[in-house]
Scaffold this active site. Structure first.
Site, PDB file in Angstrom:
ATOM      1  N   ALA A 217       0.647  -1.202   0.126  1.00  0.00           N
ATOM      2  CA  ALA A 217      -0.141   0.085  -0.017  1.00  0.00           C
ATOM      3  C   ALA A 217       0.937   1.411  -0.038  1.00  0.00           C
ATOM      4  O   ALA A 217       1.881   1.066   0.683  1.00  0.00           O
ATOM      5  CB  ALA A 217      -0.797  -0.093   1.324  1.00  0.00           C
ATOM      6  N   PRO A 218       0.423   1.997  -0.856  1.00  0.00           N
ATOM      7  CA  PRO A 218      -0.739   2.409  -1.650  1.00  0.00           C
ATOM      8  C   PRO A 218      -0.606   1.692  -2.901  1.00  0.00           C
ATOM      9  O   PRO A 218      -1.502   1.752  -3.889  1.00  0.00           O
ATOM     10  CB  PRO A 218      -1.166   3.817  -1.653  1.00  0.00           C
ATOM     11  CG  PRO A 218       0.130   4.424  -1.658  1.00  0.00           C
ATOM     12  CD  PRO A 218       1.022   3.726  -0.617  1.00  0.00           C
ATOM     13  N   GLY A 220       2.797   1.886  -5.133  1.00  0.00           N
ATOM     14  CA  GLY A 220       3.790   2.415  -5.997  1.00  0.00           C
ATOM     15  C   GLY A 220       4.377   1.515  -6.875  1.00  0.00           C
ATOM     16  O   GLY A 220       4.646   1.614  -8.106  1.00  0.00           O
ATOM     17  N   ASP A 272       9.175  -2.891  -0.086  1.00  0.00           N
ATOM     18  CA  ASP A 272       9.876  -1.499   0.204  1.00  0.00           C
ATOM     19  C   ASP A 272       9.178  -1.347   1.568  1.00  0.00           C
ATOM     20  O   ASP A 272       8.389  -0.215   1.788  1.00  0.00           O
ATOM     21  CB  ASP A 272       9.602  -0.623  -0.816  1.00  0.00           C
ATOM     22  CG  ASP A 272      10.059   0.951  -0.637  1.00  0.00           C
ATOM     23  OD1 ASP A 272      11.222   0.671   0.186  1.00  0.00           O
ATOM     24  OD2 ASP A 272       9.498   1.658  -0.830  1.00  0.00           O
ATOM     25  N   LYS A 301      16.508  -0.186   4.710  1.00  0.00           N
ATOM     26  CA  LYS A 301      16.908   0.851   5.334  1.00  0.00           C
ATOM     27  C   LYS A 301      18.198   0.971   5.943  1.00  0.00           C
ATOM     28  O   LYS A 301      18.484   0.135   6.639  1.00  0.00           O
ATOM     29  CB  LYS A 301      15.670   1.229   6.277  1.00  0.00           C
ATOM     30  CG  LYS A 301      14.379   0.941   5.625  1.00  0.00           C
ATOM     31  CD  LYS A 301      14.071   1.871   4.251  1.00  0.00           C
ATOM     32  CE  LYS A 301      12.743   1.336   3.632  1.00  0.00           C
ATOM     33  NZ  LYS A 301      12.552   2.001   2.435  1.00  0.00           N
TER      34      LYS A 301
END
Length: 348
Positions: A217-218, A220, A272, A301
Protein backbone atom coordinates in the site's frame (compact mmCIF):
# COMPACT_ATOMS: atom_id res chain seq x y z
CA UNK A 1 46.91 10.06 -12.67
CA UNK A 2 46.79 8.18 -9.40
CA UNK A 3 43.32 8.92 -8.00
CA UNK A 4 39.69 7.93 -8.42
CA UNK A 5 36.87 10.45 -8.09
CA UNK A 6 33.61 8.84 -7.03
CA UNK A 7 30.19 10.48 -7.20
CA UNK A 8 27.72 9.54 -4.47
CA UNK A 9 24.55 10.66 -2.75
CA UNK A 10 25.33 13.73 -0.57
CA UNK A 11 25.62 12.64 3.05
CA UNK A 12 26.97 9.18 2.16
CA UNK A 13 30.56 10.19 1.46
CA UNK A 14 31.89 8.21 4.44
CA UNK A 15 30.05 5.06 3.35
CA UNK A 16 31.34 5.46 -0.20
CA UNK A 17 34.89 6.02 1.12
CA UNK A 18 34.74 2.98 3.43
CA UNK A 19 33.51 0.77 0.59
CA UNK A 20 36.15 1.85 -1.94
CA UNK A 21 38.89 1.51 0.69
CA UNK A 22 37.78 -2.09 1.37
CA UNK A 23 37.62 -2.91 -2.34
CA UNK A 24 41.07 -1.44 -2.93
CA UNK A 25 42.55 -3.49 -0.10
CA UNK A 26 41.09 -6.64 -1.70
CA UNK A 27 43.15 -5.72 -4.79
CA UNK A 28 46.18 -5.08 -2.56
CA UNK A 29 46.00 -1.33 -3.15
CA UNK A 30 46.34 0.53 0.13
CA UNK A 31 45.35 4.09 -0.63
CA UNK A 32 43.33 6.61 1.32
CA UNK A 33 40.07 8.49 0.80
CA UNK A 34 39.42 12.21 1.16
CA UNK A 35 35.86 13.26 1.89
CA UNK A 36 33.89 16.40 2.64
CA UNK A 37 30.45 15.85 4.12
CA UNK A 38 27.49 16.69 1.88
CA UNK A 39 29.83 17.28 -1.10
CA UNK A 40 28.61 14.25 -3.08
CA UNK A 41 32.22 13.45 -4.02
CA UNK A 42 34.95 11.13 -2.71
CA UNK A 43 38.59 11.25 -3.82
CA UNK A 44 40.53 8.02 -3.42
CA UNK A 45 44.30 8.30 -3.79
CA UNK A 46 45.83 4.99 -4.91
CA UNK A 47 49.39 6.18 -4.23
CA UNK A 48 50.73 5.74 -7.76
CA UNK A 49 49.61 5.48 -11.38
CA UNK A 50 50.56 1.81 -11.39
CA UNK A 51 48.32 1.12 -8.39
CA UNK A 52 45.50 3.12 -9.96
CA UNK A 53 45.67 1.16 -13.21
CA UNK A 54 45.84 -2.15 -11.35
CA UNK A 55 42.83 -1.30 -9.16
CA UNK A 56 40.80 0.17 -12.02
CA UNK A 57 41.34 -2.98 -14.10
CA UNK A 58 39.84 -5.13 -11.33
CA UNK A 59 37.11 -2.82 -10.04
CA UNK A 60 33.61 -3.90 -11.09
CA UNK A 61 31.24 -0.94 -11.20
CA UNK A 62 28.28 -3.35 -11.22
CA UNK A 63 29.19 -4.47 -7.70
CA UNK A 64 29.90 -1.08 -6.11
CA UNK A 65 27.03 -0.03 -3.86
CA UNK A 66 27.46 3.64 -2.94
CA UNK A 67 29.21 5.14 -5.97
CA UNK A 68 27.14 6.50 -8.85
CA UNK A 69 30.13 7.04 -11.12
CA UNK A 70 33.87 6.29 -10.98
CA UNK A 71 36.37 8.50 -12.82
CA UNK A 72 40.15 8.21 -12.99
CA UNK A 73 41.31 11.79 -12.46
CA UNK A 74 44.41 13.93 -12.79
CA UNK A 75 45.28 16.43 -10.02
CA UNK A 76 42.64 19.12 -9.56
CA UNK A 77 42.86 22.07 -11.94
CA UNK A 78 42.94 25.61 -10.53
CA UNK A 79 41.32 27.83 -13.16
CA UNK A 80 40.92 31.48 -13.99
CA UNK A 81 37.42 32.74 -14.69
CA UNK A 82 38.89 34.70 -17.62
CA UNK A 83 40.29 31.62 -19.40
CA UNK A 84 39.21 28.16 -18.33
CA UNK A 85 39.64 26.51 -21.71
CA UNK A 86 43.43 26.82 -22.17
CA UNK A 87 44.54 24.95 -19.01
CA UNK A 88 41.78 22.35 -19.42
CA UNK A 89 42.79 21.66 -23.02
CA UNK A 90 46.43 21.37 -21.93
CA UNK A 91 45.40 18.79 -19.30
CA UNK A 92 43.27 16.94 -21.89
CA UNK A 93 46.36 16.28 -24.02
CA UNK A 94 47.64 14.07 -21.19
CA UNK A 95 44.56 11.85 -21.43
CA UNK A 96 43.90 9.14 -24.01
CA UNK A 97 41.62 9.86 -26.95
CA UNK A 98 38.01 9.55 -25.75
CA UNK A 99 34.70 8.56 -27.25
CA UNK A 100 32.31 10.84 -25.30
CA UNK A 101 32.47 14.00 -23.22
CA UNK A 102 30.53 14.69 -20.02
CA UNK A 103 30.72 18.02 -18.23
CA UNK A 104 29.30 17.60 -14.76
CA UNK A 105 29.04 18.90 -11.21
CA UNK A 106 28.13 17.28 -7.92
CA UNK A 107 24.50 16.49 -7.05
CA UNK A 108 24.31 19.29 -4.48
CA UNK A 109 22.77 22.76 -4.36
CA UNK A 110 26.22 24.19 -5.02
CA UNK A 111 26.68 21.78 -7.91
CA UNK A 112 23.32 22.64 -9.43
CA UNK A 113 24.34 26.31 -9.40
CA UNK A 114 27.16 25.33 -11.79
CA UNK A 115 24.83 23.72 -14.35
CA UNK A 116 24.68 26.87 -16.51
CA UNK A 117 28.48 26.99 -16.61
CA UNK A 118 28.60 23.31 -17.62
CA UNK A 119 26.12 23.85 -20.46
CA UNK A 120 27.89 26.96 -21.80
CA UNK A 121 31.38 25.50 -21.56
CA UNK A 122 30.66 22.17 -23.24
CA UNK A 123 30.38 23.27 -26.92
CA UNK A 124 33.64 25.27 -26.70
CA UNK A 125 35.53 22.39 -25.08
CA UNK A 126 33.98 19.82 -27.41
CA UNK A 127 34.94 21.76 -30.55
CA UNK A 128 38.52 22.11 -29.33
CA UNK A 129 38.76 18.39 -28.55
CA UNK A 130 37.41 17.40 -31.96
CA UNK A 131 39.75 19.85 -33.71
CA UNK A 132 42.74 18.28 -31.96
CA UNK A 133 41.36 14.77 -32.60
CA UNK A 134 41.07 14.10 -28.85
CA UNK A 135 37.39 13.13 -29.19
CA UNK A 136 36.22 10.39 -31.57
CA UNK A 137 32.85 8.67 -31.74
CA UNK A 138 33.96 5.12 -30.89
CA UNK A 139 32.23 2.94 -28.30
CA UNK A 140 35.46 1.18 -27.30
CA UNK A 141 37.18 4.36 -26.12
CA UNK A 142 37.16 5.78 -22.58
CA UNK A 143 34.78 8.64 -21.81
CA UNK A 144 36.11 12.02 -20.72
CA UNK A 145 34.66 13.73 -17.66
CA UNK A 146 35.15 17.34 -16.62
CA UNK A 147 33.74 17.86 -13.13
CA UNK A 148 33.41 21.46 -11.95
CA UNK A 149 33.80 21.81 -8.19
CA UNK A 150 33.48 25.59 -8.52
CA UNK A 151 33.90 28.17 -11.26
CA UNK A 152 37.65 28.13 -10.73
CA UNK A 153 38.30 24.53 -9.72
CA UNK A 154 37.70 21.33 -11.72
CA UNK A 155 38.70 17.69 -12.12
CA UNK A 156 39.48 16.15 -15.50
CA UNK A 157 39.60 12.41 -16.05
CA UNK A 158 38.26 9.33 -17.78
CA UNK A 159 35.85 6.47 -17.12
CA UNK A 160 36.47 3.04 -18.57
CA UNK A 161 34.18 0.85 -20.64
CA UNK A 162 32.43 -1.76 -18.51
CA UNK A 163 33.44 0.07 -15.33
CA UNK A 164 31.18 3.11 -15.41
CA UNK A 165 27.59 4.31 -15.37
CA UNK A 166 26.16 5.08 -18.82
CA UNK A 167 24.25 8.11 -17.50
CA UNK A 168 25.47 11.70 -16.91
CA UNK A 169 26.49 12.14 -13.26
CA UNK A 170 25.65 8.44 -12.85
CA UNK A 171 21.97 9.37 -12.48
CA UNK A 172 19.10 7.70 -14.33
CA UNK A 173 16.57 10.52 -14.65
CA UNK A 174 12.95 9.36 -14.64
CA UNK A 175 9.66 11.20 -15.02
CA UNK A 176 7.06 10.71 -12.29
CA UNK A 177 4.07 8.91 -13.88
CA UNK A 178 0.91 10.90 -13.33
CA UNK A 179 -1.21 7.85 -12.54
CA UNK A 180 1.20 6.20 -10.08
CA UNK A 181 -0.02 6.17 -6.45
CA UNK A 182 3.28 7.35 -4.91
CA UNK A 183 6.78 8.55 -5.77
CA UNK A 184 8.19 5.27 -4.49
CA UNK A 185 7.25 3.85 -7.90
CA UNK A 186 10.41 5.48 -9.29
CA UNK A 187 12.60 3.31 -7.04
CA UNK A 188 11.40 0.12 -8.70
CA UNK A 189 11.48 1.59 -12.20
CA UNK A 190 15.09 2.70 -11.67
CA UNK A 191 15.92 -0.75 -10.29
CA UNK A 192 14.60 -2.32 -13.51
CA UNK A 193 16.84 -0.03 -15.55
CA UNK A 194 19.90 -0.58 -13.38
CA UNK A 195 19.78 -4.30 -12.59
CA UNK A 196 18.10 -5.74 -15.71
CA UNK A 197 19.54 -5.36 -19.18
CA UNK A 198 17.00 -4.28 -21.79
CA UNK A 199 17.55 -7.58 -23.57
CA UNK A 200 16.22 -9.36 -20.46
CA UNK A 201 13.08 -7.25 -20.03
CA UNK A 202 10.89 -9.44 -22.28
CA UNK A 203 11.85 -12.48 -20.18
CA UNK A 204 11.90 -10.95 -16.70
CA UNK A 205 8.96 -8.55 -17.14
CA UNK A 206 6.71 -10.76 -19.24
CA UNK A 207 2.98 -9.95 -19.20
CA UNK A 208 0.74 -12.30 -17.20
CA UNK A 209 3.54 -13.53 -14.98
CA UNK A 210 3.07 -13.05 -11.23
CA UNK A 211 4.63 -10.84 -8.57
CA UNK A 212 4.14 -10.52 -4.82
CA UNK A 213 4.51 -7.03 -3.31
CA UNK A 214 5.07 -7.15 0.46
CA UNK A 215 3.99 -3.95 2.20
CA UNK A 216 2.35 -2.85 -1.03
CA UNK A 217 0.00 0.00 0.00
CA UNK A 218 -0.79 2.37 -1.58
CA UNK A 219 0.71 0.61 -4.60
CA UNK A 220 3.73 2.47 -5.98
CA UNK A 221 5.69 -0.71 -6.72
CA UNK A 222 2.59 -2.69 -7.69
CA UNK A 223 1.86 0.00 -10.31
CA UNK A 224 5.12 -0.78 -12.15
CA UNK A 225 4.07 -4.40 -12.62
CA UNK A 226 0.48 -3.57 -13.57
CA UNK A 227 1.76 -1.18 -16.27
CA UNK A 228 3.58 -4.16 -17.79
CA UNK A 229 0.59 -6.48 -17.63
CA UNK A 230 1.97 -8.50 -14.72
CA UNK A 231 -0.40 -9.92 -12.09
CA UNK A 232 0.31 -8.79 -8.53
CA UNK A 233 -0.59 -10.21 -5.13
CA UNK A 234 -0.42 -7.10 -2.94
CA UNK A 235 0.16 -7.86 0.74
CA UNK A 236 -0.65 -5.04 3.15
CA UNK A 237 -3.13 -4.29 5.91
CA UNK A 238 -3.48 -0.77 4.48
CA UNK A 239 -5.66 0.29 1.52
CA UNK A 240 -4.53 0.05 -2.10
CA UNK A 241 -5.11 2.83 -4.63
CA UNK A 242 -8.57 2.51 -6.22
CA UNK A 243 -7.52 2.59 -9.90
CA UNK A 244 -4.97 -0.15 -9.37
CA UNK A 245 -7.63 -2.43 -7.98
CA UNK A 246 -9.76 -1.67 -11.03
CA UNK A 247 -7.06 -3.00 -13.36
CA UNK A 248 -8.10 -6.61 -12.75
CA UNK A 249 -4.47 -7.56 -12.25
CA UNK A 250 -4.19 -6.97 -8.49
CA UNK A 251 -5.30 -9.26 -5.70
CA UNK A 252 -5.14 -7.43 -2.37
CA UNK A 253 -4.63 -9.59 0.71
CA UNK A 254 -4.79 -7.84 4.07
CA UNK A 255 -2.01 -9.65 5.90
CA UNK A 256 1.39 -9.20 7.53
CA UNK A 257 4.15 -9.21 4.93
CA UNK A 258 6.41 -11.16 7.27
CA UNK A 259 4.01 -14.06 7.73
CA UNK A 260 2.36 -14.37 4.31
CA UNK A 261 3.25 -17.44 2.22
CA UNK A 262 2.26 -17.93 -1.43
CA UNK A 263 0.37 -21.01 -2.57
CA UNK A 264 2.91 -21.60 -5.36
CA UNK A 265 6.07 -20.18 -6.91
CA UNK A 266 5.86 -16.60 -8.19
CA UNK A 267 8.16 -14.83 -10.64
CA UNK A 268 8.94 -11.75 -8.55
CA UNK A 269 9.07 -10.83 -4.89
CA UNK A 270 9.39 -7.11 -4.13
CA UNK A 271 9.43 -5.30 -0.83
CA UNK A 272 9.81 -1.66 0.24
CA UNK A 273 8.78 -1.86 3.88
CA UNK A 274 10.12 0.46 6.56
CA UNK A 275 11.54 -2.32 8.71
CA UNK A 276 14.79 -3.38 10.33
CA UNK A 277 17.08 -4.44 7.47
CA UNK A 278 18.16 -7.66 9.22
CA UNK A 279 14.52 -8.75 9.37
CA UNK A 280 13.98 -7.96 5.67
CA UNK A 281 17.14 -9.85 4.68
CA UNK A 282 15.99 -12.91 6.63
CA UNK A 283 12.56 -12.89 4.98
CA UNK A 284 13.88 -12.35 1.46
CA UNK A 285 16.44 -15.15 1.85
CA UNK A 286 13.75 -17.52 3.17
CA UNK A 287 11.48 -16.86 0.17
CA UNK A 288 14.27 -17.60 -2.29
CA UNK A 289 15.66 -20.59 -0.38
CA UNK A 290 12.24 -22.22 -0.28
CA UNK A 291 11.56 -21.49 -3.94
CA UNK A 292 8.55 -19.31 -3.22
CA UNK A 293 9.88 -16.75 -5.72
CA UNK A 294 12.30 -16.97 -8.65
CA UNK A 295 13.78 -13.49 -8.15
CA UNK A 296 13.53 -10.48 -5.86
CA UNK A 297 14.06 -6.73 -5.61
CA UNK A 298 13.85 -5.09 -2.19
CA UNK A 299 15.03 -2.10 -0.22
CA UNK A 300 17.07 -2.09 2.98
CA UNK A 301 16.82 0.95 5.24
CA UNK A 302 20.32 1.98 6.32
CA UNK A 303 21.54 2.62 9.88
CA UNK A 304 22.85 6.10 10.61
CA UNK A 305 26.23 4.80 11.79
CA UNK A 306 28.62 2.82 9.57
CA UNK A 307 26.14 1.95 6.81
CA UNK A 308 28.80 0.24 4.67
CA UNK A 309 29.68 -2.19 7.45
CA UNK A 310 26.01 -3.17 7.77
CA UNK A 311 25.51 -3.48 4.01
CA UNK A 312 28.62 -5.62 3.68
CA UNK A 313 27.35 -7.94 6.42
CA UNK A 314 23.88 -8.29 4.85
CA UNK A 315 25.33 -9.03 1.41
CA UNK A 316 27.65 -11.64 2.89
CA UNK A 317 24.70 -13.30 4.63
CA UNK A 318 22.67 -13.38 1.41
CA UNK A 319 25.62 -14.73 -0.59
CA UNK A 320 26.13 -17.53 1.93
CA UNK A 321 22.47 -18.52 1.95
CA UNK A 322 21.87 -18.16 -1.79
CA UNK A 323 24.96 -19.55 -3.56
CA UNK A 324 23.00 -20.23 -6.76
CA UNK A 325 21.94 -16.60 -7.15
CA UNK A 326 23.44 -13.36 -8.42
CA UNK A 327 23.20 -10.69 -5.70
CA UNK A 328 23.72 -7.02 -6.48
CA UNK A 329 23.01 -3.89 -4.48
CA UNK A 330 23.01 -0.17 -5.24
CA UNK A 331 22.05 3.08 -3.61
CA UNK A 332 19.95 4.30 -6.51
CA UNK A 333 19.23 7.95 -7.25
CA UNK A 334 15.62 7.62 -6.08
CA UNK A 335 16.66 5.87 -2.87
CA UNK A 336 17.16 7.99 0.21
CA UNK A 337 18.43 6.46 3.45
CA UNK A 338 18.37 3.03 1.86
CA UNK A 339 19.81 0.74 -0.78
CA UNK A 340 18.12 -1.52 -3.33
CA UNK A 341 19.04 -5.19 -3.65
CA UNK A 342 18.33 -7.38 -6.68
CA UNK A 343 18.63 -11.17 -6.53
CA UNK A 344 18.42 -13.26 -9.70
CA UNK A 345 19.11 -16.95 -10.32
CA UNK A 346 22.52 -17.62 -11.83
CA UNK A 347 22.34 -18.49 -15.51
CA UNK A 348 23.82 -21.78 -16.67
Amino acid sequence: MQSLLLYCRPGFESACAAEITDLAAMSEVYGYAKTERESGLVLFDCGSQESLEHFASQLSFQHVVFSRQIVLVAPVLELSAEDRLTPIMLAATELPVCGKLFIESADTNEGKALSALCRKFKPHFERSLVKQKRLQDKESLPWMHLIFESGTRAWLGISLKGRRSPWPMGIRRLKMPGSAPSRSTLKLEEAFHYFLTREKWPEYLKPMTTAVDLGAAPGGWTWQFVERGIKVIAIDNGPMEHNLMGSGLVKHIRADGFTYRPSGTVDWLVCDMVEKPARVVERMATWLEKGWSRRAIFNLKLPMKQPWRSVKLYLEQLTERLPDHSIRAKQLYHDREEITVCILPLEN
